[in-house]
Each structure stands twice: as C-alpha cells, then as structure tokens.
Scaffold this motif. Structure first.
Motif: not given
Length: 470
Positions: A109-129, A296-303
């Motif tokens: 699924t493709v969501h076109m828009g500006e993504g901003t994290l609201t937590g480690p596993t959640s985000l909002t996507v803003k677009s003209d819609k 080396p696997y791409g993990r950050t400090m947040t699970k």
C-alpha cells in the motif's frame, strides 16, 4: 481508525522500496509512505538519470574522437542539451513507473504525503487530501539525504547549482566551477567538460576523489587535466558573489595565494545532509550530525524502529541502502516469528564504490594506505590497461587495476581500478571478498580471453611477481 500494518517504510528510495518488497515477499502486510516520487532521489534525481546524461557525453566523446577508430564524421559535433536532458528524464520516468508497478505486484500500500512519527510504530501522513494515521508493528525510516549548501552561497537554481539543477540545467554553462571532487562533483565535471564547458574543480583536500586509493587519485587528476580541466587541490572557495551574469569566486590556492575568477555557473558538491529533521525522531533515536545510529541490522535504540540508507552512517550509496533494506526486512520477519530467514549483518568492507567519470573508477575494501595503517604487511599488484589486448582493441588503453593482499594470509584486502568499464568489473572482486577469497584461489580462476577482466587476474599475479603480460 488507524490503518494497521506489520511494517511501514517511510521513504521509497532504493533502500525504502526494496525493504518494502522484501517485507512483502516474507508475507508481511506492508505500506510505504512517500512525499514526492516513488524511487526517491536515486532513481528520479540521482544515480540513474545522471548515468543517462553521462552516456550521452560518452557518445559525444567517441564521436569527437571518431578518427581514432578509422571513422569520419561529416560536419561538427554539437550537443543538444535540451534533448540530452529530455532523454535522461525519460529514463527516470520509465523507472519510476517500474517501481509503481512493483508496489502493485507485491501488494504494498502506497500512502503519498509527508510522514511524521507520533511514536516508534505510529505516524501521521499529511497530503492535499488531508491527514491519516498509520500504525505498524515495525517502522523503517528510509528518508535519505539532500545536498549540503555552502553557508555563504546557498544554491539558487540559477547560477549556483546542486546536483538536482545540474541534471535539468536552465542553460549550458560556458565556464563552470565545481566545488568538491567526490563522485558527484567529478561526474558532473566530466559530463559538462565532454559537453564543451570550460571546467574548474576545486577540492579542499590534497587530492581528487580523496576516498579512493592515492594511485587512482593521481591518475585521474592527470587524465582530467589532459582532457582540458583545471584541477585545484588543497584549495578552498572562500566566497562567491552571485549576479545575473554569473558568479565571482574567491579561491585560496594550495600555496596560500588568493585569486578572484569569474564563472558562468557553479555546482556545489560538498556532501550531504540527512533528511531526519521534523520527523518526530528526537527522543526515539541516537543521532550523530543528524545521521541515525543503527546496529548492523538497521535497529535503532528504540524497539520496533529501524533505519536504513542515506539517513544512517555511510557509505552513502544506493546499493548499500538496498542491501540494508533487505537485511532489516529479514530481521523484522525473524522477530515476528519467521524461522526460515537468517539475516546477515552488513559488512561495510565489502561495499563497492563506483564513479562514472571518464575514465571510470571502481573500488572495494582497503586502500594500500589504509591497509598499512591497520597494521597489515601487504603485497600489492598493479596491472596497466596498456598490457591488455581487449583494452587496446577498444581504444581504451589508459588505466590500471590494483590489488592489495595480506602478505601473511593471502586475503584480498582491497581492489582499486581506473579505466574503461571498471564499474562493471569490480563486482568480481566484491564476490571474491565476500567469499573471503585468497590470492591462491584468484590465481587458479580462469578468466575469459579477450576481455578486460583478464587484468583482474594479472593484477593478482603481479602482487606475487607472476604477471604474464607486462
């Protein structure tokens, strides 16, 4: 109600879209968030369209030197810059459509828009819609990077350019200043020089392409000067005065003398800035100069939060980003219970680098100097293009292949090439390094004749005093 996924990838460059595809292949419900164009900078404004431009310049170069091949070209050879750029943009557009197809094929699924994290596993996507909320079990940040500006002369798209304007120039430069001699700077210097501009390259460090082996740097500088470029190493641009007619650069040379020179245009290629601001990352990851720190696997400090590509430590290369994307996807699948995947940590020592100037440059592993600094006793091989029959037949007898081995174990530590098609040849050494090959195995490998690849064999033989054709 928030849309829920197993994995959300923020950014669709060569790291992001590859990560999404691998997640989907592993049966994970996957989404990708992109604010501009699928394929990211590399596909739309970087790796691919620049190679299309350089191909046009290469063809012109051969046409300019047709007589060397016993051919005659009637009339003068002129570059149609508008047509060259149009071809380049067409290539980018075709590949962008290819990524769109891959997203549909893999049910991403493709969501076109500006993504901003609201937590480690959640985000909002803003677009003209409007705005939508997404959640996932894991999020991969793959937001890439952008060109770094000069603090005293930011790019204006008219007289001071970054790579983006240099790919779709408003006009052909007559006298071009290129600040920085890394891969981007040198590729554009090579392109515009072949297209007929008077090119000057200014590099702050003591040699061009400073991350490459010193022998490669020295050879390239001689070649670029021979092609008509002005190369200033150990020099710095102290000021740029921009006008409607051009730029006046105040340049401090290696000897300390300061001069003012006028140019029609300037390309700034002094590095990159990661796109990690305003993403909601501040309390979720550790950063160094804006780059997200990862394992080396791409993990950050947040699970649950991962990062790959140009927004993480270098080398900042598309193929490194893609490899990281696959690694992170497999590590996520493993964490979600898939027992059939076995991700391997990234080994930065096995990542090749390629520069598509004329002549081409390619390398992998340690330079001779870096190997010695690391404490190795080394054996070094070097074989010139002039000793290779295929290179002579192609009319491409300038260049060499250099190999660096551990004198004690025979391990291949590094390989460095400059010359025709070396960006295609380097993968042989990359495979060898990945398989932890030694000089004995490379010596026993049969290389086809007549090919440029025979020089790879001869360079290995040379390191042990056994070169056959030079």
């Amino acid at each position: 109600m928030a849309d829920q996924y197993d994995v959300i990838v923020l950014g669709s460059g060569p790291g992001g879209y590859v990560a999404a595809i691998r997640c989907a292949q592993l049966g994970l419900k996957t989404a990708i968030v992109e604010r501009e164009l699928l394929g990211g900078i590399c596909l739309n404004w970087g790796c691919i369209p620049t190679k299309a431009l350089l191909r046009s310049a290469e063809i012109k170069h051969y046409m300019d030197h047709a007589s060397a091949y016993g051919l005659m070209v009637a009339g003068t050879i002129e570059a149609d810059l508008e047509a060259v750029v149009k071809r380049s943009r067409g290539v980018a557009r075709q590949l962008n459509q290819g990524v769109t197809h891959l997203m549909k094929k893999n049910r991403i699924t493709v969501h076109m828009g500006e993504g901003t994290l609201t937590g480690p596993t959640s985000l909002t996507v803003k677009s003209d819609k409007g705005e939508e909320t997404l959640t996932a079990k894991h999020v991969i940040v793959a937001t890439g990077a952008r060109a770094r500006d000069l603090p005293f002369a930011p790019a204006d798209g008219k007289r001071v350019w970054t790579y983006r304007t240099a790919m779709t120039p408003p006009e052909m430069p007559t006298k071009l200043l290129v600040i920085g001699s890394g891969a981007i700077g040198i590729e554009f210097a090579s392109f515009y020089n072949d297209m007929g501009a008077d090119v000057t390259v200014v590099e702050m460090l003591d040699r061009v392409v400073p991350v490459e082996d010193a022998d490669v740097s020295a050879f390239l500088e001689k070649s670029l000067v021979k092609q008509g470029m002005t190369i200033m190493t150990g020099a710095g641009v102290e000021d740029l005065k921009v006008s409607d007619k051009g730029v006046k650069a105040r340049i401090k040379a290696k000897d300390g003398k300061v001069s003012e020179t006028e140019f029609s245009h300037c390309i700034v290629a002094i590095g990159i800035v990661p796109n990690t601001e305003n993403l909601g990352l501040d309390t979720l990851v550790e950063m160094d100069r804006g780059f997200i720190q990862i394992d080396p696997y791409g993990r950050t400090m947040t699970k649950g939060l991962w990062a790959i590509g140009d927004c993480t430590p270098g080398p900042w290369l598309a193929h490194k980003a893609s490899h990281e994307g696959v690694t992170a996807a497999e590590a996520i699948a493993q964490e979600l219970g898939n027992k059939d995947v076995h991700p391997h940590p990234l080994d930065r020592g096995n990542i090749p680098g390629c520069t598509y100037c004329h002549p081409q440059i390619a390398s992998v592993g340690l330079t001779e100097a870096k190997a010695k600094e690391a404490g190795y006793a080394v054996k070094v091989g070097n074989f010139p293009f002039i000793g290779n029959g295929k290179a002579i037949a192609l009319g491409e007898a300038e260049g060499f292949v250099k190999t660096v081995f551990d004198a004690q174990t025979g391990e291949l530590l590094g390989a460095h090439m400059i010359g025709a098609e070396v960006t295609e040849l380097i993968q042989g050494y990359v495979v060898g390094k990945t398989l932890e090959t030694t000089q004995a195995e490379l010596m026993q490998t049969v290389f086809p004749h007549p090919t440029l690849s025979e020089m790879m064999h001869e360079s290995v033989l040379s390191a042990y005093g056994r070169a056959l054709h030079f």
